[in-house]
Structures are given as structure tokens and as C-alpha cells.
Write a protein that holds these residues in place. Structure first.
Motif, PDB file in Angstrom:
ATOM      1  N   UNK A   1       0.807  -1.222   0.000  1.00 37.91           N
ATOM      2  CA  UNK A   1       0.000   0.000   0.000  1.00 37.91           C
ATOM      3  C   UNK A   1       0.841   1.273   0.000  1.00 37.91           C
ATOM      4  N   UNK A   2       2.162   1.104   0.082  1.00 36.27           N
ATOM      5  CA  UNK A   2       3.052   2.263   0.105  1.00 36.27           C
ATOM      6  C   UNK A   2       4.281   1.972  -0.754  1.00 36.27           C
ATOM      7  N   UNK A   3       4.902   3.037  -1.245  1.00 33.90           N
ATOM      8  CA  UNK A   3       6.143   2.924  -2.001  1.00 33.90           C
ATOM      9  C   UNK A   3       7.229   3.642  -1.215  1.00 33.90           C
ATOM     10  N   UNK A   4       8.260   2.896  -0.853  1.00 34.26           N
ATOM     11  CA  UNK A   4       9.366   3.438  -0.052  1.00 34.26           C
ATOM     12  C   UNK A   4      10.564   3.695  -0.950  1.00 34.26           C
TER      13      UNK A   4
ATOM     14  N   UNK B   1      12.085   7.411   2.822  1.00 31.21           N
ATOM     15  CA  UNK B   1      10.753   7.973   3.022  1.00 31.21           C
ATOM     16  C   UNK B   1       9.800   7.219   2.113  1.00 31.21           C
ATOM     17  N   UNK B   2       8.504   7.430   2.296  1.00 31.88           N
ATOM     18  CA  UNK B   2       7.523   6.728   1.462  1.00 31.88           C
ATOM     19  C   UNK B   2       6.348   7.628   1.137  1.00 31.88           C
ATOM     20  N   UNK B   3       5.598   7.211   0.114  1.00 27.67           N
ATOM     21  CA  UNK B   3       4.333   7.842  -0.239  1.00 27.67           C
ATOM     22  C   UNK B   3       3.307   6.737  -0.452  1.00 27.67           C
ATOM     23  N   UNK B   4       2.017   7.046  -0.358  1.00 24.62           N
ATOM     24  CA  UNK B   4       1.001   6.018  -0.605  1.00 24.62           C
ATOM     25  C   UNK B   4       1.072   5.489  -2.037  1.00 24.62           C
ATOM     26  N   UNK B   5       0.778   4.210  -2.205  1.00 22.67           N
ATOM     27  CA  UNK B   5       0.783   3.599  -3.534  1.00 22.67           C
ATOM     28  C   UNK B   5      -0.222   4.298  -4.453  1.00 22.67           C
TER      29      UNK B   5
ATOM     30  N   UNK C   1       8.074  -1.827  -2.394  1.00 20.58           N
ATOM     31  CA  UNK C   1       6.620  -1.848  -2.224  1.00 20.58           C
ATOM     32  C   UNK C   1       6.347  -2.471  -0.860  1.00 20.58           C
ATOM     33  N   UNK C   2       5.739  -1.709   0.042  1.00 18.76           N
ATOM     34  CA  UNK C   2       5.590  -2.151   1.429  1.00 18.76           C
ATOM     35  C   UNK C   2       4.138  -2.025   1.889  1.00 18.76           C
ATOM     36  N   UNK C   3       3.805  -2.742   2.955  1.00 21.68           N
ATOM     37  CA  UNK C   3       2.427  -2.773   3.452  1.00 21.68           C
ATOM     38  C   UNK C   3       2.094  -1.538   4.283  1.00 21.68           C
ATOM     39  N   UNK C   4       3.034  -1.094   5.113  1.00 28.33           N
ATOM     40  CA  UNK C   4       2.839   0.072   5.971  1.00 28.33           C
ATOM     41  C   UNK C   4       3.775   1.182   5.524  1.00 28.33           C
ATOM     42  N   UNK C   5       3.498   2.416   5.929  1.00 29.82           N
ATOM     43  CA  UNK C   5       4.381   3.503   5.538  1.00 29.82           C
ATOM     44  C   UNK C   5       5.779   3.276   6.104  1.00 29.82           C
TER      45      UNK C   5
END
Length: 394
Positions: A153-156, A174-178, A228-232
């Protein structure tokens, strides 16, 4: 990482423009004179603020440099520069602003922690590169996706840049929402150009992320991997920094988990043609500066007062030469600042104030005390300068 390395010391730093105001030598953090910002819609690369957390990475073999794409995807992939350049190229004009811009003024109310920025930790550039949405589609994530089948749900974004203090020697990330990453209209770029030239070392050579409309801390430089990660992202700069707390919170009672990481930046304006305290002759004075809002919101109005906020004049707004600026119009650069200007008669010493209103009718808060926070971020209070009018020769 093949082809690029993060030095352990500062012996290989790049040259910098002599007019920059240095706020920290190691790591190097500096900003241009405020007068330079209002003189050009597109900020020259040499005069674009420098925000670093460690020694500047060095590329020794651009052909071997690659970015690992991994996480909750079917098959990990290595992305070389030739792969990025094969994707459709886009140019996006976007303003980047450090969340700590105008921190020095906030610290005069009460002490804060962080690099002491004046008003120039901001710049506007034309970024060239591939859209992240196109890259993600290549690895099987369709456009406008909120969640992958594997729960991503997030891209790091992980940098080569090593942070000795904040990440205990680990990399900046850092990450942003997918949903944002896969939206072509969000214009998130894997950028390799700045103002028509290859990125220089200070600004992320050979490849960086540009996340328009969001605080600069999310536009990660010197890319090492994209996950590609599940949490921020759980890194320091997402979880223990760049969060907005109320004035009642201090270092003794802070609970980082109670606030979300800051993303969009609020509406902001700054007078660049005058210093905080400046002596002038009586008569006509041109007041100019920049105004910007996050999230792609345009600037509906910039108001200037020459009597400390009692009465107001509306300033003119502009972006591209010869193109009338209309907030949120297709002809305007939605991710970029506007420059404002108004000429007034100033016969006596006074306080000049600027405040902007964005297209969602958000307006800058009047007093910095009301938005004080212990990290000194997002000082978007009315910008004030003091002018002292003298009648003798100056």
C-alpha cells in the motif's frame, strides 16, 4: 550499490555558489539570498537550496548504477539508467520546499530544533524524468492502484545517503502512498534532469524522486532502492521527524506515534525584495516575493499591507512570461509557486506584511506563536518586514 557510493567523510564535496548562506557546513545545508528567488520563476540550479544529511554520494560508474525494485511484488527487478531513459520522458515544473523553511523566525518565539533556515529553503525547477506510475506498471502494478494483491500500500524510496545521527548510520528513506505513486496526474517523477541539464551531485545525481506538492523530505535523492511495502516507511524522517505538533507539546511529553508524517505543505508567501529590517528612502517601493501551496492548489490571491495588517492591497501574480496566471487553470503550473509584485508609496517607517490565499480558500495564520512546534516546521505565518524610512542621503 554498484557504480555509486556514499563517502564516510566530506573530502569529496562538490563546489557551491559563493553567495549561498551556509547554515551548516557538515552536512552541507545552505540557501540563496532571498532577493535571488523573486528574480526568476525558475530557480537557477546553483541558487537552489541545498539540504543534506551526510556527505554527497559519488558516482564512479554510471553504467553499473542501478536501483533495486523489491518488496511486495512478484519478481524483484534491477533498474538501470538506460531502463529509466527508455520510459516516456516528462518535464514537470515543481517547487520544492524544506519543511523547516522560516524556522529561524519561529525559533525567536521559542527555541526549536533543526537547521536554522531563513526564507529561502525553497526553489522552483523544471524536473525531467520518467513517471513513477509508468515504472510501476512495468513491474505489474496498474495505474490508479491503492493496494497490490500482496498487500502493498506504500512505495518506499531508499537513498545511498547515509545518516550518521538520525538513522544510526543507515540510509535516508521515506515513502508515499501507492495510490499517489500510481496516479499519473500526481506527476511523481524518477528525475534525472533539473532545468534541462543532468542533475548535479547536490541535487541527487544520477537519479532522484520528485513528489510535487509535498514537503521536500519525501523527494528522496540518490536512489538506491524502491520498495513496495504494506505500511508507511518506518524510518526516522517519517516517524520521528517532520510531524506537526501543537504548541503544548515539548521534548518532555512528545509522543511521535500520535501524529501522521507531514506530506502536503500549507499555503505560504514571503517578501523577497526586502530584508527583515531595511532602510529605504521615502517614495515608490516595489514589493515582490513568492507564494505557493501544496497538493497542487493554486494561489488565488496575495495580499500586501503597508500598515502592519490594518489595510490590504492585492498584488499581481505571475508564472510564465506572457501567460496570464489563473489559479488551477490548465495553462498554469499546478505544482509551482507564483511570483507576486505590487508597487506602493511608503512615506514613513512601517511594517510590511504579505499573506496568500490558495484556491481552496486556505489562508496563512496571522501569528507564528499560534503554530509554534518543537521541530520548527511549517512556519507559514504572515511574513513581516520592517522598513525604516530616512530622508537623508543613504
Amino acid at each position: 550499490m554498484p557504480g555509486i557510493k556514499g563517502p564516510s567523510d566530506y573530502s569529496q564535496e562538490p563546489p557551491r555558489h559563493p553567495s549561498l548562506q551556509i547554515n551548516s557546513k557538515v552536512p552541507f545545508n545552505a540557501e540563496p539570498p532571498r532577493s535571488a528567488l523573486a528574480s526568476s520563476y525558475v530557480t537557477p540550479v546553483d541558487l537552489f537550496y541545498k539540504r543534506n544529511h551526510g556527505p554527497i554520494p559519488v558516482v564512479d560508474d554510471i553504467e553499473r548504477y542501478c536501483v533495486d525494485i523489491c518488496g511486495l511484488i512478484g519478481t524483484p527487478k534491477k533498474l538501470y539508467m538506460r531502463d529509466v531513459r527508455m520510459l516516456p520522458k516528462y518535464n514537470v515544473t515543481a517547487t520544492l520546499q524544506c519543511a523547516g523553511n522560516r524556522r529561524t523566525a519561529m525559533s525567536k518565539t521559542r527555541k526549536v530544533r533543526g537547521v536554522g533556515w531563513d526564507v529561502s529553503a525553497i526553489g522552483n525547477a523544471v524536473w525531467g524524468g520518467a513517471k513513477l506510475a509508468d515504472l510501476l506498471e512495468l513491474i505489474g502494478i496498474p495505474k490508479l492502484t491503492c493496494s497490490t494483491q500482496s498487500g502493498g500500500k506504500h512505495v518506499e524510496f531508499v537513498s545511498i545517503d547515509k545518516c550518521k545521527v538520525e538513522e544510526n548510520g543507515g540510509p535516508y528513506k521515506a515513502s508515499i502512498p501507492l495510490s499517489q505513486a500510481t496516479n499519473p496526474e500526481a506527476d511523481v517523477l524518477l528525475a534525472y534532469e533539473m532545468n534541462g541539464e543532468p542533475l548535479n551531485r547536490d541535487h541527487g545525481y544520477p537519479l532522484r524522486v520528485i513528489v510535487p506538492g509535498v514537503i521536500g523530505a519525501r523527494s528522496v535523492k540518490w536512489l538506491d532502492s524502491i520498495n513496495i511495502i504494506a505500511e508507511e516507511c518506518q524510518g526516522f524522517f517519517m516517524q520521528k521527524d517532520y510531524k506537526m505538533f501543537p504548541p503544548s507539546v515539548d521534548w518532555d511529553n512528545i509522543n511521535w506515534s500520535t501524529r501522521r508524517p507531514q506530506m502536503d505543505f500549507p499555503v505560504q508567501s514571503v517578501i523577497c525584495s526586502l530584508e527583515d529590517v531595511q532602510s529605504i528612502k521615502p517614495g515608490k517601493v516595489t514589493i515582490s516575493g513568492y507564494a505557493v501551496s501544496g497538493g497542487g492548489r493554486g494561489i488565488e490571491r496575495v495580499d500586501v499591507s503597508i500598515d502592519g495588517g490594518k489595510t490590504w492591497l492585492e498584488a499581481s501574480r505571475s508564472q510564465k512570461t506572457g501567460v496570464p496566471y489563473i489559479a488551477d487553470h490548465v495553462s498554469s503550473d499546478k505544482w509551482a509557486w507564483v511570483l507576486f509584485e505590487v508597487t506602493v508609496d511608503i512615506p514613513y517607517s512601517t511594517e510590511i506584511v504579505a499573506k496568500a490565499v490558495d484556491s481552496a480558500a486556505n489562508v496563512q495564520p496571522e501569528n507564528v506563536q499560534d503554530i509554534w512546534n518543537l521541530r520548527g516546521i511549517l512556519n507559514t505565518s504572515w511574513h513581516r518586514v520592517q522598513v525604516r524610512v530616512g530622508h537623508s542621503n543613504m
